[in-house]
Design an enzyme around this catalytic site. Structure first.
Site, PDB file in Angstrom:
ATOM      1  N   ASN A  18      12.169 -47.579   9.481  1.00  0.00           N
ATOM      2  CA  ASN A  18      12.942 -48.186  10.561  1.00  0.00           C
ATOM      3  C   ASN A  18      12.037 -49.073  11.402  1.00  0.00           C
ATOM      4  O   ASN A  18      10.951 -48.667  11.767  1.00  0.00           O
ATOM      5  CB  ASN A  18      13.523 -47.102  11.467  1.00  0.00           C
ATOM      6  CG  ASN A  18      14.385 -46.137  10.706  1.00  0.00           C
ATOM      7  OD1 ASN A  18      15.480 -46.476  10.296  1.00  0.00           O
ATOM      8  ND2 ASN A  18      13.879 -44.936  10.475  1.00  0.00           N
ATOM      9  N   HIS A  19      12.509 -50.211  11.757  1.00  0.00           N
ATOM     10  CA  HIS A  19      11.821 -51.091  12.705  1.00  0.00           C
ATOM     11  C   HIS A  19      10.404 -51.418  12.203  1.00  0.00           C
ATOM     12  O   HIS A  19       9.737 -50.549  11.670  1.00  0.00           O
ATOM     13  CB  HIS A  19      11.717 -50.458  14.105  1.00  0.00           C
ATOM     14  CG  HIS A  19      12.938 -49.708  14.509  1.00  0.00           C
ATOM     15  ND1 HIS A  19      12.893 -48.516  15.179  1.00  0.00           N
ATOM     16  CD2 HIS A  19      14.260 -49.971  14.320  1.00  0.00           C
ATOM     17  CE1 HIS A  19      14.132 -48.077  15.405  1.00  0.00           C
ATOM     18  NE2 HIS A  19      14.969 -48.939  14.886  1.00  0.00           N
ATOM     19  N   ALA A  20       9.975 -52.623  12.388  1.00  0.00           N
ATOM     20  CA  ALA A  20       8.629 -53.031  11.958  1.00  0.00           C
ATOM     21  C   ALA A  20       8.006 -53.863  13.071  1.00  0.00           C
ATOM     22  O   ALA A  20       8.700 -54.608  13.766  1.00  0.00           O
ATOM     23  CB  ALA A  20       8.703 -53.837  10.670  1.00  0.00           C
ATOM     24  N   PHE A  54       5.466 -49.206  11.465  1.00  0.00           N
ATOM     25  CA  PHE A  54       6.894 -48.887  11.391  1.00  0.00           C
ATOM     26  C   PHE A  54       7.171 -47.692  12.293  1.00  0.00           C
ATOM     27  O   PHE A  54       6.244 -47.019  12.746  1.00  0.00           O
ATOM     28  CB  PHE A  54       7.294 -48.495   9.965  1.00  0.00           C
ATOM     29  CG  PHE A  54       7.225 -49.608   8.959  1.00  0.00           C
ATOM     30  CD1 PHE A  54       8.288 -50.475   8.790  1.00  0.00           C
ATOM     31  CD2 PHE A  54       6.094 -49.788   8.175  1.00  0.00           C
ATOM     32  CE1 PHE A  54       8.236 -51.495   7.859  1.00  0.00           C
ATOM     33  CE2 PHE A  54       6.029 -50.812   7.243  1.00  0.00           C
ATOM     34  CZ  PHE A  54       7.100 -51.662   7.080  1.00  0.00           C
ATOM     35  N   HIS A  55       8.446 -47.440  12.474  1.00  0.00           N
ATOM     36  CA  HIS A  55       8.888 -46.133  12.937  1.00  0.00           C
ATOM     37  C   HIS A  55       9.400 -45.410  11.696  1.00  0.00           C
ATOM     38  O   HIS A  55      10.585 -45.531  11.361  1.00  0.00           O
ATOM     39  CB  HIS A  55      10.041 -46.245  13.939  1.00  0.00           C
ATOM     40  CG  HIS A  55       9.626 -46.628  15.321  1.00  0.00           C
ATOM     41  ND1 HIS A  55      10.467 -47.320  16.167  1.00  0.00           N
ATOM     42  CD2 HIS A  55       8.487 -46.407  16.010  1.00  0.00           C
ATOM     43  CE1 HIS A  55       9.848 -47.511  17.333  1.00  0.00           C
ATOM     44  NE2 HIS A  55       8.649 -46.971  17.256  1.00  0.00           N
TER      45      HIS A  55
END
Lengths: 512, 214
Positions: free
Chosen positions: A448-450, A288-289
């Protein structure tokens, strides 16, 4: 019943009254940024395309402006999905257009050093800056990707610029797939101005115009195989929001393109009989982020509700491991992090008209997890651990956000970190954040984001797909979502996912 | 015999703790029991007491009504988890009592000061799972409080009235749950896209957030 694809159309829940079977040249699973680009490009190359999406299309009348109710409708698991291990909320959209309907439209090219690393460490010889830039450009031209205009930045974004300028940090207006933004700050609940070029407004209508058929409210449950070849998908129609099951369907196609997202694609492969997993990498390497956010309070009126949702960013610290950006969201969502209770809490909430929220996303390549199928549901089980060596990155990001706030003129910063002061009033006071005491459990993180759960790798023993998204194991199968990223890209991933899908399309079209 | 009496006494005490003394009457909700409504009002008022810069309290903002609507919009698994969350905080005073006399009573039976102390105990706990429970409850209460239009207006964050242009996609998608016959637009209805004129925060509010005229 067999339906021969003809002119493009969009089918919705109310139209399904019996089991059905469709045939196509390509079936694309998932209508988010990567799937939409793939569907459009394959249609443009003359293929008969069926795109399958589990969520419904949303009209402006279907948007909920309230944050929690909006998430309950547009997000899987009602927006309450969390990782195990290091507990962190993370979201995945369930709607036509996928995450593009409810993201803030940020478009950033993967930086050179990231692409260099991908190319060298993962044997991706054709994934260099020169290879990908034409595809970034093509997507940008289609969507009108451009820097956020000054007149819709709002104080909240411009204060970030002021702080960065005073400190000498690079800062820039964020490029977004938006045309005619009015600064409503409503990206996360659906753009009522129809300015955001989400996939349901841009690529998907174009694909339908070109002949693509879209099956919405259709959950793919299996990838169908014949020997060592993917030959289609099957699944069940599901009612919007309740998930109640309806008729069954099957789509036969010599090209199966998975774009269901980093968290759903590995589950689909596992549930289809552990497909395409000769490397053992399906569902592994999850990244992730992880994000942290900080609120700053100013003497001046900020009126944070006005302005592009995320209009300014700093890429100054990418190599140090974090990216900084401005942020707005439904106020209740932001207020959840506010410390205190009772009268003190209400006093702090009264600061909102004079406040701004900025966030950092971390490039935590040591922090890994995995995606597994769960029994009795299509939702994944996510396990992820924030590596202790990545915690100082987030600590430094928190400190830097405080630094920018104070440089911009904030008198108070609310870092939202357990065990540390609720309020910080000076830069010296913020030093405590990077003093080495910070632990993962102190942080309130957002996933966030993956990425990386079906990573691309030049070596078939170490990756699930090649750099064009083609399965190393199963002919006729491609994956184009962010799961194929070999590592986190250090910046928002949407544009890169679309560029990779754009690049993969000709290979998919040629590769039945 | 003594053991049976003791067991019977414990059962009666447990039944009284779980069921007795909750207010009767009031609004009826689809998913919330009256015990949960009492808990949400009590925890809502402890988190958002009446008065101050933004006067509305948790119960003024009808946190229970909002939570019921949210539960209705949520999947069954989420509903179960939220019911368990409310039950846990209501009765965990047995294990984490409030300071002062009778601190072990259920949350709704505590004094307002004790309720605030209990919530602070969850918020500041050294144990991450306890803090997570607090964060979850606080999230529900905060979402509900912010859904109250006067709160949003006072903070100048209420949604504005925004005209929505008709675009090509509006010719493709019916409202959710309806058939394509419900698509009310034709190509003749297409309108110019947004021209990027910045919104005016002093402009008219979305009707759902606008102040009702007397």
């Amino acid at each position: 019943m067999t339906v021969a694809p003809g002119e493009g159309d969009v089918r919705v829940w109310a139209q399904y009254d019996r089991d059905f079977h469709e045939e196509a040249d390509a079936v694309v699973v998932g209508s988010g940024p990567a799937g939409a680009v793939a569907a459009y490009e394959l249609t443009r190359s003359g293929l008969r395309v069926v795109l399958v999406e589990e969520g419904p299309p949303f009209t402006p009348g279907d948007f909920e402006l309230d944050g929690a109710l909006s998430m309950a409708r547009t997000m899987r698991e009602g927006g309450l999905r969390v990782t195990r291990g290091t507990v962190m909320p993370t979201m995945q959209a369930i709607c036509l257009g996928g995450g593009s309907l409810v993201n803030s439209a940020i478009c950033v090219r993967a930086p050179d050093f990231v692409l260099d690393r991908w190319s060298e460490e993962f044997q991706l010889r054709e994934t260099t800056r020169a290879d990908l830039d034409p595809h970034y450009d093509a997507v940008a031209g289609f969507l009108g990707i451009a820097p956020t205009p000054e007149n819709v930045q709002g104080r909240r974004n411009l204060l970030f610029r002021r702080g960065c300028e005073k400190l000498g940090y690079a800062a820039e207006p964020i490029q977004r797939n938006v045309r005619g933004c009015r600064g409503s700050g409503e990206c996360f609940t659906g753009c009522r101005s129809r300015a955001k070029q989400s996939m349901d407004l841009s690529y998907l209508p174009a694909a339908v115009r070109g002949g693509a058929r879209v099956l919405s409210s259709a959950r793919v449950e299996r990838v169908l195989v014949d020997g060592r070849r993917a030959v289609g998908v099957s699944g069940r129609i599901v009612a919007p929001f309740s998930g109640r099951g309806g008729p069954r369907f099957r789509v036969s196609a010599p090209r199966v393109v998975l774009a269901a997202g980093c968290m759903a694609t590995p589950v689909l492969l596992h549930k289809s009989g552990n497909l395409a997993n000769g490397s053992g990498q399906v569902g592994e390497n999850l990244q992730f982020h992880p994000g942290v956010a900080v609120m700053g309070v100013f003497d001046e009126r900020v009126d944070p509700a006005f302005g592009a949702t995320q209009g300014y960013q700093s890429l100054e610290f990418l190599r140090e491991g974090f990216k900084l950006e401005t942020l707005w969201a439904p106020p209740a969502v932001l207020a959840v992090r506010m410390p205190g209770s009772g009268a003190r809490l209400k006093d702090r909430l009264a600061w909102i008209p004079n406040s701004a929220v900025w966030d950092a996303i971390g490039s935590c390549n040591r922090s890994l997890g995995r995606v597994r199928a769960r029994r009795g549901t299509s939702d994944p089980q996510l396990v992820w651990h924030l590596h202790p060596d990545d915690v100082p990155i987030l600590a430094q990001a928190l400190f830097t956000l405080c630094e920018i706030f104070f440089a911009a003129g904030a008198h108070t910063v609310v870092p939202g970190v357990h065990g540390f002061p609720d309020e910080i009033h000076s830069l010296e006071g913020a030093e405590v954040l990077r003093g080495g005491e910070l632990r993962a459990s102190h942080l309130v993180l957002g996933g966030n984001h993956a990425f990386c759960s079906t990573r691309m790798h030049g070596d078939p023993a170490r990756g699930v797909v090649d750099e064009h998204g083609r399965s190393h194991d199963l002919r006729g199968l491609w994956i184009v979502d962010t799961g194929i990223f070999p590592q986190c890209p250090s910046v928002n991933p949407m544009w890169t996912a679309m560029a990779l899908a754009h690049r993969a399309a000709p290979a998919i079209a040629a590769g039945a | 015999m003594l053991g049976r009496l003791l067991l019977a006494g414990l059962l009666v005490a447990a039944a009284a703790r779980f069921f007795a003394g909750y207010p009767r009457g009031g609004a009826r909700y689809r998913h919330l029991s009256r015990r949960e409504v009492a808990f949400l009002n009590a925890s809502g008022d402890a988190t958002f007491p009446r008065g101050g810069a933004i006067p509305a309290s948790g119960s003024d903002a009808n946190v229970a009504g909002y939570t019921d609507r949210w539960l209705a919009a949520s999947r069954p698994r989420i509903r179960v988890l939220l019911h368990l969350l409310f039950l846990l905080v209501e009765h965990a005073t047995i294990f984490f009592p409030a300071p002062g006399w009778g601190g072990w009573r259920r949350f709704t039976a505590l004094s307002p000061e004790q309720r605030i102390a209990v919530l602070d105990g969850w918020r500041c706990s050294r144990y991450f799972p306890r803090r997570l429970v607090f964060t979850s409850l606080r999230a529900v209460l905060t979402m509900a409080w912010f859904a109250h239009p006067p709160v949003m207006r006072q903070l100048r964050v209420a949604p504005l009235a925004i005209p929505t242009p008709v675009c090509e996609a509006d010719l493709l998608y019916p409202p959710i749950g309806r058939s394509p016959d419900a698509i009310r637009f034709t190509p003749a209805d297409l309108s110019p896209p947004s021209d990027g004129t910045p919104l005016d925060l002093d402009g008219p509010l979305h009707p759902a957030w606008a102040e009702r005229s007397a």
